[in-house]
Enzyme design. Sequence first.
Site, mmCIF file in Angstrom:
data_model
loop_
_atom_site.group_PDB
_atom_site.id
_atom_site.type_symbol
_atom_site.label_atom_id
_atom_site.label_comp_id
_atom_site.label_asym_id
_atom_site.label_seq_id
_atom_site.Cartn_x
_atom_site.Cartn_y
_atom_site.Cartn_z
ATOM 1 N N MET A 82 -2.406 0.146 1.272
ATOM 2 C CA MET A 82 -2.771 -0.003 2.677
ATOM 3 C C MET A 82 -2.508 1.308 3.424
ATOM 4 O O MET A 82 -2.934 2.339 2.994
ATOM 5 C CB MET A 82 -2.041 -1.185 3.314
ATOM 6 C CG MET A 82 -2.295 -2.505 2.600
ATOM 7 S SD MET A 82 -4.015 -3.007 2.515
ATOM 8 C CE MET A 82 -4.216 -3.721 4.120
ATOM 9 N N SER A 83 -1.786 1.263 4.509
ATOM 10 C CA SER A 83 -1.578 2.472 5.313
ATOM 11 C C SER A 83 -0.290 3.215 4.981
ATOM 12 O O SER A 83 0.087 4.134 5.699
ATOM 13 C CB SER A 83 -1.610 2.110 6.798
ATOM 14 O OG SER A 83 -2.924 1.779 7.185
#
Length: 174
Positions: A82-83
């Site tokens: 993800m981030s």
Amino acid sequence: MIKFSKTHLFVLSISLICLVAIPMHIWSKSTKNSNGPVLHPQLFTDTISEIVADYPGEIGVAVIINNTDTVAVNNKSIYPMMSVFKLHQALAICNDFDNKGLSLDSLMTIHRDELDSQTWSPMMKEHSEPVISLTVKELLCYTLILSDNNASNFMFKKLVNATQTDNFIATLIP
């Protein structure tokens, strides 16, 4: 200037409370010896397990204590990055700027047509002008605090690319 919504402030407040409350809860249950308090990794595991059990979805947590013990909760799954890479990106950019003697107050010019309107981007919502001028520090804030994909993508294109970021992170991990 970055504006925080009530939701962002709520999440930030809860996070800060957790950062203080969990260690205090565990510290109060720790034992003492001649060298001071002895923290028990199982207390961390139990406390974190109780917290994540109250939320939907699968949540994995890992904590390293005193550079020796690792506590892991729900560690069997493979979680998407993800981030998380945005933290790696920020570290690589800060290292690069430090090595070059550049300031994070350096101004960047971003043409709106360089941005993807179909992705998460609080920066685009807050800046409607055709040419956006922000410091690297502000871009890092958008990326790290608000998880802005356009700010991150722009910095990968203009400052430190994904390969350079990966290579830098590899130097930090033995």
